[in-house]
Design a protein around this motif. Structure first.
Motif, PDB file in Angstrom:
ATOM      1  N   ASP A 122       9.841   7.874  -0.794  1.00 31.90           N
ATOM      2  CA  ASP A 122       8.790   7.012  -0.250  1.00 31.90           C
ATOM      3  C   ASP A 122       8.334   5.950  -1.244  1.00 31.90           C
ATOM      4  OD1 ASP A 122       8.674   8.052   2.297  1.00 31.90           O
ATOM      5  OD2 ASP A 122       7.098   9.485   1.821  1.00 31.90           O
ATOM      6  N   ARG A 123       8.656   6.129  -2.510  1.00 34.07           N
ATOM      7  CA  ARG A 123       8.281   5.142  -3.533  1.00 34.07           C
ATOM      8  C   ARG A 123       9.097   3.861  -3.414  1.00 34.07           C
ATOM      9  NH1 ARG A 123       9.062   7.681  -9.127  1.00 34.07           N
ATOM     10  NH2 ARG A 123       8.700   5.519  -9.648  1.00 34.07           N
ATOM     11  N   TYR A 124      10.202   3.914  -2.678  1.00 30.46           N
ATOM     12  CA  TYR A 124      11.126   2.788  -2.618  1.00 30.46           C
ATOM     13  C   TYR A 124      11.198   2.232  -1.196  1.00 30.46           C
ATOM     14  CZ  TYR A 124      12.413   4.817  -7.053  1.00 30.46           C
ATOM     15  OH  TYR A 124      12.363   5.331  -8.319  1.00 30.46           O
ATOM     16  N   CYS A 148       8.667  16.094  -0.216  1.00 27.43           N
ATOM     17  CA  CYS A 148       9.288  14.790   0.085  1.00 27.43           C
ATOM     18  C   CYS A 148      10.019  14.817   1.436  1.00 27.43           C
ATOM     19  CB  CYS A 148      10.284  14.406  -1.001  1.00 27.43           C
ATOM     20  SG  CYS A 148       9.519  14.134  -2.594  1.00 27.43           S
ATOM     21  N   ASP A 205      13.453  11.536  -7.359  1.00 22.86           N
ATOM     22  CA  ASP A 205      12.194  10.815  -7.156  1.00 22.86           C
ATOM     23  C   ASP A 205      11.826  10.934  -5.686  1.00 22.86           C
ATOM     24  OD1 ASP A 205      11.910   9.750  -9.772  1.00 22.86           O
ATOM     25  OD2 ASP A 205      13.385   8.205  -9.302  1.00 22.86           O
ATOM     26  N   ASP A 206      10.575  10.673  -5.399  1.00 23.92           N
ATOM     27  CA  ASP A 206      10.124  10.656  -4.016  1.00 23.92           C
ATOM     28  C   ASP A 206      10.673   9.384  -3.354  1.00 23.92           C
ATOM     29  OD1 ASP A 206       8.806  10.551  -1.597  1.00 23.92           O
ATOM     30  OD2 ASP A 206       6.830  10.970  -2.448  1.00 23.92           O
TER      31      ASP A 206
END
Length: 132
Positions: free
Chosen positions: A109-111, A131, A106-107
């Motif tokens: 930056d989403r977290y 990413c 997953d990217d």
């Protein structure tokens, strides 16, 4: 090689496939699911206060650190790791005899806080150059 594999419990067999591949290469693995029992407990009682949630997260992180200290892995492979605290990652790193690596599909930056977590690793693998 002794490898500690830290992973979320997901609906697809990412962790299991990784373990099988490492076993085929002759490695000994010990899995640690960082969302299994803790998330189940949090979802079971949705009215829990923030203090209880923090306590359970600390319990989870402490269990990971204690496992790393007992196992003395030669490599730690964290699949994603978005829920593990920076403090726990630093403590695990101190407990191991080899590199700490993370692999994200997953990217990050989403977290929230992912960049602080990623700095704890010796090597970071991401699914997409975008990413980086």
């Amino acid at each position: 090689m002794r490898i500690l594999i830290v992973a979320p419990e997901l609906p697809h067999p990412w962790m299991q496939d990784t373990i099988r591949a490492l076993h085929r290469l002759g490695h000994v693995t010990l899995p640690f699911l960082y969302t299994q029992r803790w998330v189940n407990r949090l979802q079971a009682v949705p009215v829990l206060t923030g203090a209880f949630r923090r306590r359970w997260r600390l319990e989870r992180d402490d269990a990971l650190v204690q496992l790393a200290r007992r196992m003395k892995p030669q490599l730690v492979l964290v699949l994603r790791g978005e829920l593990i605290s920076v403090e726990a990652l630093v403590a695990v790193k101190r407990a191991v005899d080899g590199p700490m690596v993370t692999w994200w599909v997953d990217d990050p930056d989403r977290y929230p806080g992912s960049m602080d977590r990623l700095r704890c690793y010796d090597h970071v693998f991401l699914f997409d150059r975008g990413c980086v």
